[in-house]
Design a protein around this motif. Structure first.
Motif, PDB file in Angstrom:
ATOM      1  N   LYS A  36       0.837  -1.206   0.000  1.00  0.00           N
ATOM      2  CA  LYS A  36       0.000   0.000   0.000  1.00  0.00           C
ATOM      3  C   LYS A  36       0.874   1.258   0.000  1.00  0.00           C
ATOM      4  N   VAL A  37       1.858   1.231   0.850  1.00  0.00           N
ATOM      5  CA  VAL A  37       2.748   2.393   0.964  1.00  0.00           C
ATOM      6  C   VAL A  37       3.508   2.639  -0.338  1.00  0.00           C
ATOM      7  N   ARG A  38       3.993   1.569  -0.915  1.00  0.00           N
ATOM      8  CA  ARG A  38       4.743   1.727  -2.163  1.00  0.00           C
ATOM      9  C   ARG A  38       3.853   2.298  -3.262  1.00  0.00           C
ATOM     10  N   ASP A  39       2.618   1.808  -3.296  1.00  0.00           N
ATOM     11  CA  ASP A  39       1.691   2.334  -4.294  1.00  0.00           C
ATOM     12  C   ASP A  39       1.429   3.822  -4.058  1.00  0.00           C
ATOM     13  N   LEU A  40       1.228   4.155  -2.789  1.00  0.00           N
ATOM     14  CA  LEU A  40       1.001   5.554  -2.443  1.00  0.00           C
ATOM     15  C   LEU A  40       2.173   6.425  -2.888  1.00  0.00           C
ATOM     16  N   ALA A  41       3.361   5.973  -2.563  1.00  0.00           N
ATOM     17  CA  ALA A  41       4.562   6.730  -2.920  1.00  0.00           C
ATOM     18  C   ALA A  41       4.592   6.980  -4.425  1.00  0.00           C
ATOM     19  N   GLU A  42       4.315   5.924  -5.156  1.00  0.00           N
ATOM     20  CA  GLU A  42       4.302   6.024  -6.607  1.00  0.00           C
ATOM     21  C   GLU A  42       3.269   7.047  -7.071  1.00  0.00           C
ATOM     22  N   SER A  43       2.059   6.891  -6.567  1.00  0.00           N
ATOM     23  CA  SER A  43       0.964   7.726  -7.086  1.00  0.00           C
ATOM     24  C   SER A  43       1.075   9.178  -6.613  1.00  0.00           C
ATOM     25  N   MET A  44       1.695   9.386  -5.473  1.00  0.00           N
ATOM     26  CA  MET A  44       1.822  10.757  -4.993  1.00  0.00           C
ATOM     27  C   MET A  44       3.050  11.453  -5.586  1.00  0.00           C
ATOM     28  N   GLY A  45       3.827  10.680  -6.316  1.00  0.00           N
ATOM     29  CA  GLY A  45       5.004  11.284  -6.949  1.00  0.00           C
ATOM     30  C   GLY A  45       6.096  11.591  -5.942  1.00  0.00           C
ATOM     31  N   TYR A  46       6.323  10.628  -5.059  1.00  0.00           N
ATOM     32  CA  TYR A  46       7.343  10.847  -4.025  1.00  0.00           C
ATOM     33  C   TYR A  46       8.741  10.601  -4.562  1.00  0.00           C
ATOM     34  N   PHE A  47       9.666  11.487  -4.208  1.00  0.00           N
ATOM     35  CA  PHE A  47      11.081  11.245  -4.454  1.00  0.00           C
ATOM     36  C   PHE A  47      11.844  11.397  -3.151  1.00  0.00           C
ATOM     37  N   LYS A  48      12.600  10.398  -2.851  1.00  0.00           N
ATOM     38  CA  LYS A  48      13.418  10.460  -1.644  1.00  0.00           C
ATOM     39  C   LYS A  48      14.290  11.716  -1.653  1.00  0.00           C
ATOM     40  N   ASN A  49      14.375  12.354  -0.534  1.00  0.00           N
ATOM     41  CA  ASN A  49      15.326  13.451  -0.381  1.00  0.00           C
ATOM     42  C   ASN A  49      16.655  12.860   0.082  1.00  0.00           C
ATOM     43  N   GLN A  50      17.516  12.699  -0.895  1.00  0.00           N
ATOM     44  CA  GLN A  50      18.763  11.993  -0.623  1.00  0.00           C
ATOM     45  C   GLN A  50      19.628  12.749   0.384  1.00  0.00           C
ATOM     46  N   SER A  51      19.523  14.053   0.369  1.00  0.00           N
ATOM     47  CA  SER A  51      20.318  14.834   1.319  1.00  0.00           C
ATOM     48  C   SER A  51      19.939  14.479   2.744  1.00  0.00           C
ATOM     49  N   ALA A  52      18.647  14.393   2.979  1.00  0.00           N
ATOM     50  CA  ALA A  52      18.183  14.045   4.317  1.00  0.00           C
ATOM     51  C   ALA A  52      18.627  12.630   4.669  1.00  0.00           C
ATOM     52  N   ALA A  53      18.534  11.752   3.703  1.00  0.00           N
ATOM     53  CA  ALA A  53      18.941  10.372   3.950  1.00  0.00           C
ATOM     54  C   ALA A  53      20.430  10.310   4.264  1.00  0.00           C
ATOM     55  N   ASP A  54      21.211  10.973   3.440  1.00  0.00           N
ATOM     56  CA  ASP A  54      22.658  10.988   3.661  1.00  0.00           C
ATOM     57  C   ASP A  54      22.984  11.513   5.045  1.00  0.00           C
ATOM     58  N   LEU A  55      22.245  12.537   5.421  1.00  0.00           N
ATOM     59  CA  LEU A  55      22.544  13.182   6.689  1.00  0.00           C
ATOM     60  C   LEU A  55      22.324  12.221   7.853  1.00  0.00           C
ATOM     61  N   SER A  56      21.290  11.436   7.749  1.00  0.00           N
ATOM     62  CA  SER A  56      20.945  10.618   8.900  1.00  0.00           C
ATOM     63  C   SER A  56      21.588   9.240   8.869  1.00  0.00           C
ATOM     64  N   GLN A  57      22.092   8.880   7.712  1.00  0.00           N
ATOM     65  CA  GLN A  57      22.630   7.532   7.618  1.00  0.00           C
ATOM     66  C   GLN A  57      24.103   7.474   7.968  1.00  0.00           C
ATOM     67  N   LYS A  58      24.493   6.393   8.568  1.00  0.00           N
ATOM     68  CA  LYS A  58      25.899   6.197   8.859  1.00  0.00           C
ATOM     69  C   LYS A  58      26.658   5.946   7.563  1.00  0.00           C
ATOM     70  N   GLU A  59      26.193   4.954   6.826  1.00  0.00           N
ATOM     71  CA  GLU A  59      26.984   4.507   5.688  1.00  0.00           C
ATOM     72  C   GLU A  59      26.430   5.001   4.366  1.00  0.00           C
ATOM     73  N   SER A  60      27.317   5.573   3.610  1.00  0.00           N
ATOM     74  CA  SER A  60      26.907   6.111   2.320  1.00  0.00           C
ATOM     75  C   SER A  60      26.945   5.026   1.246  1.00  0.00           C
ATOM     76  N   ARG A  61      26.096   5.171   0.263  1.00  0.00           N
ATOM     77  CA  ARG A  61      26.161   4.294  -0.913  1.00  0.00           C
ATOM     78  C   ARG A  61      26.506   5.099  -2.151  1.00  0.00           C
ATOM     79  N   VAL A  62      27.153   6.205  -1.915  1.00  0.00           N
ATOM     80  CA  VAL A  62      27.530   7.066  -3.035  1.00  0.00           C
ATOM     81  C   VAL A  62      29.032   6.995  -3.257  1.00  0.00           C
ATOM     82  N   ILE A  63      29.405   6.806  -4.498  1.00  0.00           N
ATOM     83  CA  ILE A  63      30.819   6.745  -4.842  1.00  0.00           C
ATOM     84  C   ILE A  63      31.140   7.903  -5.773  1.00  0.00           C
ATOM     85  N   GLY A  64      32.117   8.682  -5.382  1.00  0.00           N
ATOM     86  CA  GLY A  64      32.536   9.798  -6.228  1.00  0.00           C
ATOM     87  C   GLY A  64      33.528   9.324  -7.271  1.00  0.00           C
TER      88      GLY A  64
END
Lengths: 336, 336
Positions: A36-64
């Motif tokens: 249900k949540v995934r469908d909602l996210a899709e239909s509401m046009g949600y995009f993760k705010n990666q900055s917020a995620a990066d800020l709160s997460q210990k480990e990054s999955r971004v490679i420069g």
DNA sequence: AATATTTGCGTAAACGTTTACGCAAATAAG
DNA sequence: CTTATTTGCGTAAACGTTTACGCAAATATT
């Protein structure tokens, strides 16, 4: 304005925490609710705010990824390899081009470092020492691809010693005794030295003492190839040349043509790299092709596995690809 | 572990807010204190956490750049232009390569959109319609560089109509009457149509009704150039060809050589783009050079100024650069 | 000397996400 | 049926920065 995890939570009658767990697929949640949540996210046009995620997460999955902007076109292939592997392992790439201007280099590196990165991969980079010092100073994981920088940074590259050694063997087998190695000794001293050693040793194994004059070149550019022909003059004192990069070899080939020489009759050429550029010349360049895509894939893979030590060196294979730029110098004798 | 603004504040006996104001150069602060803080930041090895900054800031200074991974090498020049301007105006670029695989395209675009972006610039991109729809759906500012996508996205490019028109004029002045236009009609229908119209109109202004068969090509690839020669057969039914991209023109040139034709005696070639690739052939390609660096600069500049409407179209000039691939077809007559 | 303005800085909330912890309900084990 | 375990989810703090607001001190204006 923008849809947040909170909006989804409200609509779903859940807490933001639950939505987060579901969308990141971590922790415990009910499968039905999740859908249900995934469908909602899709239909509401949600995009993760990666900055917020990066800020709160210990480990990054971004490679420069630092790419030279004087763009040896194999960088594309490495990036392609990286991207496919990154996609597969769910990592994200941020590509930054490095200019020769040092101030700009520093700004670029700083802007990379100001993101929460898992690692920085440097592609065949001619990076300034002070900038390199900055990178080494931060404790972000580094890796050098298609280049060996120093013994503090793990690397993935071809075995440059073997590559040149094999080329010399191949040329020797085709009857060549006077062979030149054209290309820069900067900015990759390690690589250049390995090539030089492979060159010298291979010759000596065939009982040839090498002529130091035959190792020549300032930069890895087209112009260096052109200049080489002018520098040595016609007739050339060697029957075969190894170009340290495709673009150099094209310079050699055009320089030779411009000097009314015939390829391969008057000069055999083998190029190191073997990108698509080799197909554009006539005759097509004979090359030892590096597996750039594989290098890129291995770079991501080994970063993901976090088993790199500063001294790690990974070699990828090269393959000899026959074009039309090698002939036996004996043929020339016959023709005369 | 990592140094934050708070650490600096503590050491300086200030509040984090003051340090932030100083380091971002906003608001009011004492000049002396500022210098002290900046020195501290430097010596403590502080790096801004851009994620945190992005999160708290209203307006982003990050511009996403979508680059086709089937890498027409002029993309490098555009990026170079963008980067210099971005550096000057204190913007930051995030470059992402777009693969042909649609799933991967979507992931790439989503990962871009999940950052707080000022805009997304698309470089000559062959982007899938569904992906484009996603982009249009979000209200992030878009701009297309070196390509015109549709009337919903502002663009910066050469005036493709004029460019081809001028080439036809130039070839006509050199005596050519039978001229071909080689290149893709996809994936840039607008650009291709403009070129086609410039082509047709220029011919008709010279009293020539164009032969539809002479507009030919499937993709903008090297292979298309090679194939074109085979498709039309020897002797070619035209005396001159316009290549829609450097790589096509090199294909034409090599295809012609492979068919034992001489350039420019048997075929004149003018290429559109004029990247460094034109220098690699013999003879050197005559081209209408696009000013890619300028396009990149203008892209950043106009995004910064925020005056782009969906209908904005900015043209940059092209210049005819003489190489050795155009001769008068009359000379051929003389030689025979 | 009294009032007005400017300067320098601190307080505190906000940005959107993740995650450790804990609790109640559901399910399993004895 | 009782106790133990698992499941699903909410609470609340944390990540590092920016910024509106306000206050006291310094400076300027009359």
């Amino acid at each position: 304005m923008t849809i947040t995890i909170k909006d989804i939570a409200n609509k779903a009658g859940l807490s933001p925490a639950s939505v987060s767990r579901i969308l990141t697929n971590r922790g415990r949640f009910n499968a039905e609710t999740a859908q249900k949540v995934r469908d909602l996210a899709e239909s509401m046009g949600y995009f993760k705010n990666q900055s917020a995620a990066d800020l709160s997460q210990k480990e990054s999955r971004v490679i420069g990824v630092l790419v030279p902007s004087s763009h040896t076109n194999f960088a594309d292939e490495i990036i392609k390899g990286m991207q496919s592997k990154a996609y597969e392992l769910n990592y994200e790439l941020i590509v930054a081009f490095v200019e020769s201007d040092i101030q700009q280099q520093i700004q670029t590196v700083k802007s990379l470092l100001s993101r929460n990165l898992l690692a920085i991969a440097m592609l065949a980079i001619d990076i300034d020492d002070t900038v390199l010092a900055v990178l080494l100073d931060t404790n972000v994981q580094l890796i050098s691809v298609s280049n060996q920088l120093n013994n503090k940074i793990p690397s993935i590259s071809s075995n440059n010693y073997d590559t040149v050694h094999d080329i010399v063997d191949y040329l020797y087998d085709n009857g060549h005794r006077d062979i030149a190695l054209i290309g820069s000794s900067r900015p990759e001293p390690i690589v250049a030295n390995l090539r030089r050693q492979g060159f010298i040793n291979a010759l000596s194994e065939h009982g040839i003492t090498y002529n130091p004059d035959f190792i020549w070149g300032v930069e890895n550019t087209y112009q260096t190839g052109l200049d080489a022909i002018k520098h040595f003059g016609v007739p050339l004192p060697f029957s075969a040349a190894i170009g340290s990069a495709d673009i150099i070899s094209i310079g050699l080939l055009n320089g030779a043509k411009d000097a009314q020489l015939s390829i391969p009759e008057d000069l055999s050429i083998v190029t190191i790299d073997g990108t698509d550029l080799t197909q554009l010349t006539r005759p097509i360049l004979t090359s030892t092709k590096q597996n750039f895509q594989l290098m890129g894939q291995l770079a991501i893979k080994s970063l993901a596995e976090k088993k790199l030590s500063p001294h790690t060196i990974i070699f990828t294979d090269t393959t000899l690809v026959l074009g039309g730029t090698v002939a036996s110098p004996l043929q020339r004798g016959k023709e005369n």
